[in-house]
Motif scaffolding. Structure first.
Motif, PDB file in Angstrom:
ATOM      1  N   GLU A 142       0.831  -1.203   0.000  1.00 54.10           N
ATOM      2  CA  GLU A 142       0.000   0.000   0.000  1.00 54.10           C
ATOM      3  C   GLU A 142       0.868   1.256   0.000  1.00 54.10           C
ATOM      4  O   GLU A 142       0.536   2.257  -0.644  1.00 54.10           O
ATOM      5  N   ALA A 143       1.989   1.197   0.716  1.00 61.18           N
ATOM      6  CA  ALA A 143       2.874   2.362   0.772  1.00 61.18           C
ATOM      7  C   ALA A 143       3.395   2.719  -0.614  1.00 61.18           C
ATOM      8  O   ALA A 143       3.479   3.903  -0.970  1.00 61.18           O
ATOM      9  N   LEU A 144       3.728   1.716  -1.418  1.00 59.97           N
ATOM     10  CA  LEU A 144       4.191   1.998  -2.775  1.00 59.97           C
ATOM     11  C   LEU A 144       3.028   2.394  -3.678  1.00 59.97           C
ATOM     12  O   LEU A 144       3.131   3.335  -4.469  1.00 59.97           O
ATOM     13  N   ALA A 145       1.918   1.673  -3.577  1.00 60.17           N
ATOM     14  CA  ALA A 145       0.770   1.973  -4.441  1.00 60.17           C
ATOM     15  C   ALA A 145       0.292   3.405  -4.246  1.00 60.17           C
ATOM     16  O   ALA A 145      -0.102   4.072  -5.211  1.00 60.17           O
ATOM     17  N   ARG A 146       0.346   3.889  -3.010  1.00 57.26           N
ATOM     18  CA  ARG A 146      -0.137   5.241  -2.710  1.00 57.26           C
ATOM     19  C   ARG A 146       1.000   6.246  -2.592  1.00 57.26           C
ATOM     20  O   ARG A 146       0.791   7.401  -2.253  1.00 57.26           O
ATOM     21  N   SER A 147       2.225   5.780  -2.898  1.00 57.05           N
ATOM     22  CA  SER A 147       3.405   6.652  -2.971  1.00 57.05           C
ATOM     23  C   SER A 147       3.609   7.467  -1.698  1.00 57.05           C
ATOM     24  O   SER A 147       3.864   8.669  -1.733  1.00 57.05           O
ATOM     25  N   PHE A 148       3.521   6.797  -0.548  1.00 50.59           N
ATOM     26  CA  PHE A 148       3.724   7.487   0.722  1.00 50.59           C
ATOM     27  C   PHE A 148       5.210   7.818   0.894  1.00 50.59           C
ATOM     28  O   PHE A 148       6.051   6.915   0.992  1.00 50.59           O
ATOM     29  N   ASN A 149       5.524   9.099   1.000  1.00 49.91           N
ATOM     30  CA  ASN A 149       6.917   9.507   1.152  1.00 49.91           C
ATOM     31  C   ASN A 149       7.504   9.061   2.489  1.00 49.91           C
ATOM     32  O   ASN A 149       8.642   8.572   2.555  1.00 49.91           O
ATOM     33  N   LEU A 150       6.747   9.259   3.570  1.00 52.60           N
ATOM     34  CA  LEU A 150       7.291   8.972   4.893  1.00 52.60           C
ATOM     35  C   LEU A 150       7.544   7.476   5.068  1.00 52.60           C
ATOM     36  O   LEU A 150       8.573   7.074   5.625  1.00 52.60           O
ATOM     37  N   ALA A 151       6.625   6.652   4.597  1.00 54.82           N
ATOM     38  CA  ALA A 151       6.838   5.209   4.680  1.00 54.82           C
ATOM     39  C   ALA A 151       8.047   4.791   3.863  1.00 54.82           C
ATOM     40  O   ALA A 151       8.840   3.932   4.277  1.00 54.82           O
TER      41      ALA A 151
END
Length: 219
Positions: free
Chosen positions: A96-105
Motif C-alpha cells: 500500500e505504501a508503494l501503491a499510494r506513494s507514501f513519502n514517509l513510509a
C-alpha cells in the motif's frame, strides 16, 4: 510546454522510439538524452526492490511505519519531508505504501534497509552517475535523463534481467556485409522473485494507487 519520450523493448533493450521535444525534427537540445532532472518518485521502486530482495524481512504485506521524519543532513540543514496529502498514516502494508506513494513510509523503509543496498540496486539496474548517499535519495534526489530512467525500468520490466539500451544492431558496408555487430548482452540485476512481487505491486499502482487514472487510457 515541452516533453520527451523514450520507448524501449522490454526484453532486449532496443530503443524503439526516441523523441527529444515537441518538434521531433529539431536538431538542437534533445531532452530525451540531455534533460537531466531529479527523478522524484520514479526512484521508489528501487527502494522497495531493495527491501523485497530480503524476503526473510520484507514481503508485500509487511507493515512499515508511515511516521514523521526529522533528520539533520551532513551539511547541517534539517530535512523534514511530508506526504503529498500532508497526513501521517501510521503502520501500512508495504504494498500500500508503494501503491499510494507514501513519502514517509518510503523514507522509513529505505533507512531501515540502508542507503547502501538501495544504491547497489540502482547500480545493478544501470545507473552509472554518481549517487550521493543522502536520505533525500529515497525520494528522488537523483538527477537522470529520460533515457537513463528507461534503462532502470527496462531491468524491472524484464523480470530483473538488465540489457544495456541500444539503438544500433550492426554497422554494414556498401554491400550489406557486417562491419561491426552489437550483440545482445543480459545480466541479472535483481532476484527475479523480488522483481515479480515488485511488478505486481506496480500494477496495483495503476489499479488503485496514484496512477489509477491510467485505467481510462490503457484499460
Amino acid at each position: 510546454l515541452q516533453g520527451a519520450l523514450v520507448v524501449v523493448s522490454t526484453q532486449n533493450g532496443e530503443v524503439q522510439a526516441l523523441v527529444g521535444g515537441r518538434d521531433a525534427g529539431f536538431a538542437g537540445f534533445n531532452r530525451a538524452l540531455d534533460a537531466i532532472r531529479p527523478i522524484g518518485s520514479l526512484v521508489k521502486p528501487a527502494v522497495y526492490l531493495a527491501a523485497l530482495s530480503r524476503p526473510a524481512e520484507y514481503t508485500l504485506t509487511t507493515l512499515i511505519e508511515d511516521k514523521a521524519v526529522d533528520m539533520t543532513l551532513p551539511g547541517g540543514q534539517r530535512w523534514q519531508p511530508n506526504n503529498y496529502d500532508r497526513q501521517v498514516h501510521g503502520p501500512v502494508a508495504l504494498h500500500e505504501a508503494l501503491a499510494r506513494s507514501f513519502n514517509l513510509a518510503t523514507v522509513n523503509l529505505g533507512m531501515a534497509v540502508g542507503l547502501t543496498p538501495v544504491i547497489a540496486t540502482l547500480r545493478a539496474l544501470g545507473v552509472e552517475r554518481d549517487i550521493d548517499a543522502f536520505p533525500s535519495l529515497l525520494l528522488g534526489a537523483l538527477s537522470l535523463s529520460p533515457l537513463e530512467v528507461a534503462q532502470v525500468y527496462q531491468g524491472i520490466a524484464a523480470g530483473g534481467f538488465n540489457s544495456p539500451l541500444r539503438a544500433i544492431r550492426a554497422v554494414l558496408d556498401a554491400q550489406g556485409q557486417p562491419l561491426q555487430r552489437y550483440p545482445l548482452t543480459v545480466t541479472q540485476a535483481a532476484d527475479p522473485a523480488a522483481v515479480f512481487l515488485l511488478n505486481r505491486n506496480l500494477v496495483e499502482v495503476t489499479e488503485s494507487g496514484t496512477a489509477a487514472a491510467l485505467n481510462r487510457l490503457l484499460p
